[in-house]
Scaffold this active site. Structure first.
Site, PDB file in Angstrom:
ATOM      1  N   GLU A  25      11.859  78.164  56.072  1.00  0.00           N
ATOM      2  CA  GLU A  25      12.968  77.791  56.970  1.00  0.00           C
ATOM      3  C   GLU A  25      13.575  79.014  57.644  1.00  0.00           C
ATOM      4  O   GLU A  25      13.920  78.979  58.827  1.00  0.00           O
ATOM      5  CB  GLU A  25      14.045  77.041  56.177  1.00  0.00           C
TER       6      GLU A  25
ATOM      7  N   GLU B 182      10.124  71.628  48.493  1.00  0.00           N
ATOM      8  CA  GLU B 182      11.346  71.130  47.835  1.00  0.00           C
ATOM      9  C   GLU B 182      11.138  69.779  47.168  1.00  0.00           C
ATOM     10  O   GLU B 182      11.727  69.480  46.137  1.00  0.00           O
ATOM     11  CB  GLU B 182      12.499  71.041  48.849  1.00  0.00           C
TER      12      GLU B 182
ATOM     13  N   GLY C 120      13.106  77.711  51.582  1.00  0.00           N
ATOM     14  CA  GLY C 120      14.018  78.488  52.423  1.00  0.00           C
ATOM     15  C   GLY C 120      13.323  79.673  53.079  1.00  0.00           C
ATOM     16  O   GLY C 120      13.763  80.134  54.137  1.00  0.00           O
TER      17      GLY C 120
ATOM     18  N   ALA D 168      14.813  79.377  48.279  1.00  0.00           N
ATOM     19  CA  ALA D 168      16.085  79.638  47.599  1.00  0.00           C
ATOM     20  C   ALA D 168      15.793  79.853  46.118  1.00  0.00           C
ATOM     21  O   ALA D 168      14.805  79.332  45.589  1.00  0.00           O
ATOM     22  CB  ALA D 168      17.019  78.453  47.806  1.00  0.00           C
TER      23      ALA D 168
HETATM   24  C1  HXC Z   1      13.418  81.511  41.580  1.00  0.00           C
HETATM   25  C2  HXC Z   1      11.198  82.134  41.674  1.00  0.00           C
HETATM   26  C3  HXC Z   1      11.010  81.364  42.850  1.00  0.00           C
HETATM   27  C4  HXC Z   1      12.146  80.657  43.378  1.00  0.00           C
HETATM   28  C5  HXC Z   1       9.130  82.291  42.335  1.00  0.00           C
HETATM   29  N1  HXC Z   1      10.006  82.689  41.407  1.00  0.00           N
HETATM   30  N2  HXC Z   1       9.722  81.487  43.235  1.00  0.00           N
HETATM   31  N3  HXC Z   1      12.380  82.213  41.058  1.00  0.00           N
HETATM   32  N4  HXC Z   1      13.304  80.773  42.698  1.00  0.00           N
HETATM   33  N5  HXC Z   1      12.102  79.949  44.502  1.00  0.00           N
HETATM   34  C6  HXC Z   1       9.772  83.567  40.246  1.00  0.00           C
HETATM   35  C7  HXC Z   1       8.997  82.846  39.159  1.00  0.00           C
HETATM   36  O1  HXC Z   1       9.861  82.061  38.378  1.00  0.00           O
HETATM   37  C8  HXC Z   1       8.429  84.024  38.411  1.00  0.00           C
HETATM   38  O2  HXC Z   1       9.434  84.566  37.586  1.00  0.00           O
HETATM   39  C9  HXC Z   1       8.120  85.031  39.515  1.00  0.00           C
HETATM   40  O3  HXC Z   1       8.927  84.647  40.620  1.00  0.00           O
HETATM   41  C10 HXC Z   1       6.689  85.005  39.947  1.00  0.00           C
HETATM   42  O4  HXC Z   1       6.346  83.668  40.311  1.00  0.00           O
HETATM   43  P1  HXC Z   1       5.056  82.918  39.740  1.00  0.00           P
HETATM   44  O5  HXC Z   1       5.298  81.474  39.909  1.00  0.00           O
HETATM   45  O6  HXC Z   1       4.684  83.409  38.378  1.00  0.00           O
HETATM   46  O7  HXC Z   1       3.933  83.444  40.766  1.00  0.00           O
HETATM   47  P2  HXC Z   1       2.633  82.676  41.289  1.00  0.00           P
HETATM   48  O8  HXC Z   1       1.948  81.952  40.180  1.00  0.00           O
HETATM   49  O9  HXC Z   1       1.851  83.705  42.064  1.00  0.00           O
HETATM   50  O10 HXC Z   1       3.198  81.547  42.292  1.00  0.00           O
HETATM   51  C11 HXC Z   1       3.904  81.931  43.474  1.00  0.00           C
HETATM   52  C12 HXC Z   1       4.630  80.705  44.086  1.00  0.00           C
HETATM   53  C13 HXC Z   1       5.475  80.003  43.003  1.00  0.00           C
HETATM   54  C14 HXC Z   1       3.565  79.720  44.643  1.00  0.00           C
HETATM   55  C15 HXC Z   1       5.459  81.230  45.242  1.00  0.00           C
HETATM   56  O11 HXC Z   1       6.314  80.973  42.402  1.00  0.00           O
HETATM   57  C16 HXC Z   1       6.352  78.893  43.514  1.00  0.00           C
HETATM   58  O12 HXC Z   1       5.861  77.775  43.738  1.00  0.00           O
HETATM   59  N6  HXC Z   1       7.636  79.164  43.681  1.00  0.00           N
HETATM   60  C17 HXC Z   1       8.644  78.155  43.995  1.00  0.00           C
HETATM   61  C18 HXC Z   1       8.544  77.727  45.441  1.00  0.00           C
HETATM   62  C19 HXC Z   1       9.577  76.664  45.773  1.00  0.00           C
HETATM   63  O13 HXC Z   1       9.606  75.562  45.181  1.00  0.00           O
HETATM   64  N7  HXC Z   1      10.424  76.959  46.732  1.00  0.00           N
HETATM   65  C20 HXC Z   1      11.463  76.055  47.218  1.00  0.00           C
HETATM   66  C21 HXC Z   1      12.767  76.424  46.579  1.00  0.00           C
HETATM   67  S1  HXC Z   1      14.052  75.338  47.072  1.00  0.00           S
HETATM   68  P3  HXC Z   1       9.174  84.956  36.050  1.00  0.00           P
HETATM   69  O14 HXC Z   1      10.514  85.361  35.547  1.00  0.00           O
HETATM   70  O15 HXC Z   1       8.584  83.772  35.400  1.00  0.00           O
HETATM   71  O16 HXC Z   1       8.192  86.103  36.144  1.00  0.00           O
HETATM   72  C22 HXC Z   1      14.520  75.879  48.579  1.00  0.00           C
HETATM   73  C23 HXC Z   1      15.594  75.056  49.261  1.00  0.00           C
HETATM   74  C24 HXC Z   1      16.200  75.813  50.389  1.00  0.00           C
HETATM   75  O17 HXC Z   1      14.029  76.831  49.067  1.00  0.00           O
HETATM   76  C25 HXC Z   1      17.491  75.179  50.804  1.00  0.00           C
HETATM   77  C26 HXC Z   1      18.480  76.190  51.228  1.00  0.00           C
HETATM   78  C27 HXC Z   1      19.842  75.692  51.424  1.00  0.00           C
END
Ligand code: HXC
Length: 257
Positions: free
Chosen positions: A111, A131, A108, A65
């Site tokens: 998921e 998460e 997500g 998400a």
């Molecule tokens: C918003 C995101 C994002 C996310 C990545 N980006 N994941 N933006 N939400 N979930 C954005 C980064 O901020 C960045 O933007 C760009 O994408 C590139 O990401 P980087 O981190 O620079 O890339 P990299 O170093 O290659 O790392 C990739 C990654 C990392 C490992 C996927 O981005 C990451 O850990 N993302 C978050 C994963 C996460 O925690 N997901 C769970 C979310 S909560 P900028 O603007 O800086 O270039 C969830 C709950 C679901 O999913 C529940 C539903 C109801």
């Protein structure tokens, strides 16, 4: 609906929805979720489509998400804007949905892939529920689907301690159907989906519904659900055609009725 965050195409009887926010690792914001489910529902109603693929790009299926969109949300907003419930729309899709996953499938993203019917993974696919690292837990079914698919111990480790699974591990644990080379992973998924899309549509629909019943009920109720789906197929032209084609040693010509 005109889409801004997903791309759609058809290849034969396969409908493809590609998540298209590469600048954000395909993080699901509200716009992308709305468009994704709209596109899925359009393909689901299209009688020329027999199976649907959801994919991302080589580097990211979806990184979860959109954290930036959620960061300041109140519980009230999360509830009234149905930001969690919207994910359940996948359960209304009657046709088989195949996730073609390359790169990150996190939060997500993982998921959503798990809530599809089958998963084709590229060798670079990585599945995880991070998460916990941002102070929350999965909200789109991760705790439930992982526990059912992997058992308690590994599900706990993924959800509580951010253990990610490689494509090879995911195959080993039965989370994915195939692992294929990164190059051409979508073509491999299309070939997989084409085979399914060429089958008797009503039987495919009943088969999907029956397998899903196993995750909802006791064995006794599940067996009843299977029978409820089995008997009506004998009222279809396709059942008569399929069995006659077998007897006549020819290929069946499915009509979807
Ligand atoms: C918003 C995101 C994002 C996310 C990545 N980006 N994941 N933006 N939400 N979930 C954005 C980064 O901020 C960045 O933007 C760009 O994408 C590139 O990401 P980087 O981190 O620079 O890339 P990299 O170093 O290659 O790392 C990739 C990654 C990392 C490992 C996927 O981005 C990451 O850990 N993302 C978050 C994963 C996460 O925690 N997901 C769970 C979310 S909560 P900028 O603007 O800086 O270039 C969830 C709950 C679901 O999913 C529940 C539903 C109801």
């Amino acid at each position: 609906m005109t889409y801004r965050t997903v791309l759609t195409e058809t290849r034969g009887r396969v409908g493809i929805v590609q998540l298209n926010r590469p600048q954000a690792m395909n993080a699901f914001n509200t716009a992308m979720l709305t468009e994704l489910f709209d596109a899925l529902e359009v393909f689901d109603k299209d009688e020329n489509i027999g199976a649907i693929i959801v994919t991302g790009n080589e580097k990211a299926f979806a990184a979860g998400a959109d954290i930036k969109e959620m960061a300041q949300a109140s519980p009230f907003q999360m509830i009234t804007e149905a930001r969690v419930e919207i994910w359940d729309r996948i359960r209304g899709i009657k046709k088989p949905v195949i996730a073609a996953v390359s790169g990150w499938a996190l939060g997500g993203g993982c998921e959503f892939a798990l809530s599809c019917d089958m998963i084709i993974a590229s060798e670079s696919a990585k599945f995880g529920q991070p998460e916990i690292t941002i102070g929350v837990i999965p909200g789109a079914g991760g705790t439930q689907r992982l526990a059912r698919l992997l058992g308690k111990q590994l599900a706990m480790e993924m959800v509580i301690n951010n253990r990610t699974l490689t494509a090879a591990e995911a195959l080993h644990f039965g989370l994915v159907n195939r692992v294929v080379p990164v190059e051409g992973y979508l073509d491999a998924a299309v070939a997989f989906a084409e085979e399914i899309a060429a089958r008797a549509p009503l039987a495919v629909r009943m088969a999907k519904d029956s397998v899903n019943a196993a995750f909802e009920t006791s064995l006794t109720e599940g067996l009843k659900a299977e029978k409820r789906n089995f008997y009506p197929l004998f009222s279809t032209e396709d059942q008569k055609e399929g069995m006659q084609a077998f007897i006549e040693k020819r290929k069946a010509d499915w009509k979807g009725r």
